[in-house]
Motif scaffolding. Structure first.
Motif, PDB file in Angstrom:
ATOM      1  N   GLU A 165      82.877 -30.878  -1.265  1.00  0.00           N
ATOM      2  CA  GLU A 165      83.786 -31.219  -0.170  1.00  0.00           C
ATOM      3  C   GLU A 165      83.197 -32.314   0.710  1.00  0.00           C
ATOM      4  O   GLU A 165      83.891 -33.255   1.102  1.00  0.00           O
ATOM      5  N   ALA A 166      81.904 -32.199   1.032  1.00  0.00           N
ATOM      6  CA  ALA A 166      81.253 -33.220   1.850  1.00  0.00           C
ATOM      7  C   ALA A 166      81.214 -34.553   1.114  1.00  0.00           C
ATOM      8  O   ALA A 166      81.397 -35.612   1.725  1.00  0.00           O
ATOM      9  N   LEU A 167      80.994 -34.511  -0.182  1.00  0.00           N
ATOM     10  CA  LEU A 167      80.986 -35.732  -0.978  1.00  0.00           C
ATOM     11  C   LEU A 167      82.365 -36.392  -0.970  1.00  0.00           C
ATOM     12  O   LEU A 167      82.477 -37.606  -0.831  1.00  0.00           O
ATOM     13  N   ARG A 168      83.409 -35.590  -1.083  1.00  0.00           N
ATOM     14  CA  ARG A 168      84.776 -36.132  -1.043  1.00  0.00           C
ATOM     15  C   ARG A 168      85.069 -36.773   0.310  1.00  0.00           C
ATOM     16  O   ARG A 168      85.633 -37.862   0.377  1.00  0.00           O
ATOM     17  N   VAL A 169      84.684 -36.080   1.390  1.00  0.00           N
ATOM     18  CA  VAL A 169      84.912 -36.616   2.735  1.00  0.00           C
ATOM     19  C   VAL A 169      84.110 -37.906   2.919  1.00  0.00           C
ATOM     20  O   VAL A 169      84.632 -38.903   3.419  1.00  0.00           O
ATOM     21  N   PHE A 170      82.849 -37.907   2.502  1.00  0.00           N
ATOM     22  CA  PHE A 170      82.022 -39.104   2.624  1.00  0.00           C
ATOM     23  C   PHE A 170      82.628 -40.269   1.849  1.00  0.00           C
ATOM     24  O   PHE A 170      82.707 -41.393   2.358  1.00  0.00           O
ATOM     25  N   THR A 171      83.054 -40.012   0.627  1.00  0.00           N
ATOM     26  CA  THR A 171      83.624 -41.079  -0.205  1.00  0.00           C
ATOM     27  C   THR A 171      84.849 -41.687   0.463  1.00  0.00           C
ATOM     28  O   THR A 171      85.004 -42.907   0.503  1.00  0.00           O
ATOM     29  N   TYR A 172      85.694 -40.835   1.011  1.00  0.00           N
ATOM     30  CA  TYR A 172      86.896 -41.323   1.691  1.00  0.00           C
ATOM     31  C   TYR A 172      86.519 -42.125   2.945  1.00  0.00           C
ATOM     32  O   TYR A 172      87.029 -43.213   3.166  1.00  0.00           O
ATOM     33  N   LEU A 173      85.613 -41.569   3.744  1.00  0.00           N
ATOM     34  CA  LEU A 173      85.251 -42.221   5.002  1.00  0.00           C
ATOM     35  C   LEU A 173      84.423 -43.483   4.812  1.00  0.00           C
ATOM     36  O   LEU A 173      84.502 -44.404   5.619  1.00  0.00           O
ATOM     37  N   SER A 174      83.622 -43.531   3.778  1.00  0.00           N
ATOM     38  CA  SER A 174      82.731 -44.688   3.599  1.00  0.00           C
ATOM     39  C   SER A 174      83.501 -45.989   3.414  1.00  0.00           C
ATOM     40  O   SER A 174      82.966 -47.062   3.674  1.00  0.00           O
ATOM     41  N   ARG A 175      84.748 -45.903   3.012  1.00  0.00           N
ATOM     42  CA  ARG A 175      85.579 -47.101   2.872  1.00  0.00           C
ATOM     43  C   ARG A 175      86.122 -47.561   4.220  1.00  0.00           C
ATOM     44  O   ARG A 175      86.540 -48.700   4.350  1.00  0.00           O
ATOM     45  N   ARG A 176      86.129 -46.674   5.219  1.00  0.00           N
ATOM     46  CA  ARG A 176      86.697 -46.996   6.527  1.00  0.00           C
ATOM     47  C   ARG A 176      85.656 -47.205   7.613  1.00  0.00           C
ATOM     48  O   ARG A 176      85.882 -47.955   8.545  1.00  0.00           O
ATOM     49  N   LEU A 177      84.543 -46.508   7.500  1.00  0.00           N
ATOM     50  CA  LEU A 177      83.552 -46.542   8.572  1.00  0.00           C
ATOM     51  C   LEU A 177      82.642 -47.748   8.452  1.00  0.00           C
ATOM     52  O   LEU A 177      82.481 -48.324   7.384  1.00  0.00           O
ATOM     53  N   HIS A 178      82.028 -48.090   9.571  1.00  0.00           N
ATOM     54  CA  HIS A 178      81.115 -49.221   9.647  1.00  0.00           C
ATOM     55  C   HIS A 178      79.769 -48.746  10.186  1.00  0.00           C
ATOM     56  O   HIS A 178      79.655 -47.660  10.719  1.00  0.00           O
ATOM     57  N   PHE A 179      78.767 -49.590  10.060  1.00  0.00           N
ATOM     58  CA  PHE A 179      77.453 -49.283  10.603  1.00  0.00           C
ATOM     59  C   PHE A 179      77.345 -49.719  12.057  1.00  0.00           C
ATOM     60  O   PHE A 179      76.617 -49.130  12.832  1.00  0.00           O
ATOM     61  N   ASP A 180      78.065 -50.772  12.414  1.00  0.00           N
ATOM     62  CA  ASP A 180      77.874 -51.377  13.723  1.00  0.00           C
ATOM     63  C   ASP A 180      78.919 -51.016  14.763  1.00  0.00           C
ATOM     64  O   ASP A 180      78.783 -51.361  15.919  1.00  0.00           O
ATOM     65  N   ARG A 181      79.996 -50.333  14.377  1.00  0.00           N
ATOM     66  CA  ARG A 181      80.987 -49.924  15.364  1.00  0.00           C
ATOM     67  C   ARG A 181      81.638 -48.618  14.929  1.00  0.00           C
ATOM     68  O   ARG A 181      81.741 -48.313  13.747  1.00  0.00           O
ATOM     69  N   SER A 182      82.074 -47.869  15.929  1.00  0.00           N
ATOM     70  CA  SER A 182      82.679 -46.565  15.679  1.00  0.00           C
ATOM     71  C   SER A 182      84.140 -46.718  15.276  1.00  0.00           C
ATOM     72  O   SER A 182      84.819 -47.644  15.706  1.00  0.00           O
ATOM     73  N   VAL A 183      84.601 -45.770  14.466  1.00  0.00           N
ATOM     74  CA  VAL A 183      85.984 -45.746  14.008  1.00  0.00           C
ATOM     75  C   VAL A 183      86.535 -44.345  14.268  1.00  0.00           C
ATOM     76  O   VAL A 183      85.879 -43.357  13.931  1.00  0.00           O
ATOM     77  N   PRO A 184      87.722 -44.254  14.876  1.00  0.00           N
ATOM     78  CA  PRO A 184      88.295 -42.929  15.126  1.00  0.00           C
ATOM     79  C   PRO A 184      88.739 -42.251  13.831  1.00  0.00           C
ATOM     80  O   PRO A 184      89.281 -42.896  12.933  1.00  0.00           O
ATOM     81  N   VAL A 185      88.487 -40.944  13.761  1.00  0.00           N
ATOM     82  CA  VAL A 185      88.817 -40.161  12.573  1.00  0.00           C
ATOM     83  C   VAL A 185      89.544 -38.897  13.013  1.00  0.00           C
ATOM     84  O   VAL A 185      89.042 -38.156  13.862  1.00  0.00           O
ATOM     85  N   LEU A 186      90.711 -38.660  12.457  1.00  0.00           N
ATOM     86  CA  LEU A 186      91.445 -37.420  12.682  1.00  0.00           C
ATOM     87  C   LEU A 186      91.178 -36.491  11.501  1.00  0.00           C
ATOM     88  O   LEU A 186      91.415 -36.869  10.350  1.00  0.00           O
ATOM     89  N   GLN A 187      90.686 -35.293  11.782  1.00  0.00           N
ATOM     90  CA  GLN A 187      90.411 -34.356  10.699  1.00  0.00           C
ATOM     91  C   GLN A 187      91.692 -33.958   9.977  1.00  0.00           C
ATOM     92  O   GLN A 187      91.671 -33.733   8.765  1.00  0.00           O
ATOM     93  N   SER A 188      92.802 -33.903  10.688  1.00  0.00           N
ATOM     94  CA  SER A 188      94.075 -33.570  10.044  1.00  0.00           C
ATOM     95  C   SER A 188      94.480 -34.657   9.044  1.00  0.00           C
ATOM     96  O   SER A 188      95.005 -34.365   7.969  1.00  0.00           O
ATOM     97  N   GLU A 189      94.189 -35.913   9.385  1.00  0.00           N
ATOM     98  CA  GLU A 189      94.469 -37.019   8.461  1.00  0.00           C
ATOM     99  C   GLU A 189      93.613 -36.907   7.202  1.00  0.00           C
ATOM    100  O   GLU A 189      94.100 -37.093   6.089  1.00  0.00           O
ATOM    101  N   LEU A 190      92.329 -36.592   7.391  1.00  0.00           N
ATOM    102  CA  LEU A 190      91.437 -36.406   6.246  1.00  0.00           C
ATOM    103  C   LEU A 190      91.924 -35.260   5.363  1.00  0.00           C
ATOM    104  O   LEU A 190      91.952 -35.376   4.136  1.00  0.00           O
ATOM    105  N   ALA A 191      92.275 -34.157   5.992  1.00  0.00           N
ATOM    106  CA  ALA A 191      92.738 -32.988   5.245  1.00  0.00           C
ATOM    107  C   ALA A 191      93.972 -33.334   4.423  1.00  0.00           C
ATOM    108  O   ALA A 191      94.052 -32.982   3.235  1.00  0.00           O
ATOM    109  N   ASP A 192      94.925 -34.028   5.029  1.00  0.00           N
ATOM    110  CA  ASP A 192      96.138 -34.419   4.305  1.00  0.00           C
ATOM    111  C   ASP A 192      95.830 -35.385   3.165  1.00  0.00           C
ATOM    112  O   ASP A 192      96.315 -35.227   2.050  1.00  0.00           O
ATOM    113  N   ALA A 193      95.012 -36.395   3.451  1.00  0.00           N
ATOM    114  CA  ALA A 193      94.699 -37.417   2.443  1.00  0.00           C
ATOM    115  C   ALA A 193      93.939 -36.840   1.253  1.00  0.00           C
ATOM    116  O   ALA A 193      94.140 -37.266   0.117  1.00  0.00           O
ATOM    117  N   LEU A 194      93.062 -35.865   1.525  1.00  0.00           N
ATOM    118  CA  LEU A 194      92.214 -35.314   0.465  1.00  0.00           C
ATOM    119  C   LEU A 194      92.755 -34.008  -0.113  1.00  0.00           C
ATOM    120  O   LEU A 194      92.157 -33.456  -1.041  1.00  0.00           O
TER     121      LEU A 194
END
Length: 133
Positions: free
Chosen positions: A61-90
């Motif tokens: 589950e953590a690997l799936r979440v990481f894989t999904y988020l790694s395409r959206r997140l950055h190292f130098d700035r924060s990105v908002p994440v809704l857990q409900s969006e992740l749950a629906d997408a995955l």
């Protein structure tokens, strides 16, 4: 009825294509800096992906979440994440997404920055070196 002069149209439209060699002014310092920044980011993504994929404590589950988020997140700035969006997408339950995010935070793969409404802002950890989470 007169025929249009296709030869002059063709020569004028392709004139810019002839001799289309790379212009050395395209490699200005700003472009080189951008290339270096992109190379650094690719290196960080490689290190963090290796750390996640080789850590035996990282759940599927953590690997799936990481894989999904790694395409959206950055190292130098924060990105908002809704857990409900992740749950629906995955196709996952929200408690499982929450548990996966907490594990990724514990491993310092995700860095929690702040809360923005209902969303939590995260960024990837640029300091994760050595391939170990």
């Amino acid at each position: 009825m007169t025929q249009p002069n296709t030869e002059s149209q063709t020569s004028s439209s392709t004139a810019g294509l002839r001799g289309a060699t790379p212009n050395h002014s395209d490699y200005r310092p700003s472009n080189l800096t951008t290339l270096r920044t992109e190379a650094t980011m690719l290196h960080h993504h490689d290190v963090i992906s290796r750390a996640v994929s080789t850590d035996r404590e990282i759940t599927l589950e953590a690997l799936r979440v990481f894989t999904y988020l790694s395409r959206r997140l950055h190292f130098d700035r924060s990105v908002p994440v809704l857990q409900s969006e992740l749950a629906d997408a995955l196709g996952m339950q929200r408690p499982n997404v929450n548990r996966a995010i907490k594990l990724l935070e514990t491993k310092q793969i995700l860095l929690r920055e702040s809360k923005l409404g209902r969303a939590i802002t995260f960024r990837l950890n640029p300091g994760l070196e050595g391939g170990r989470a």
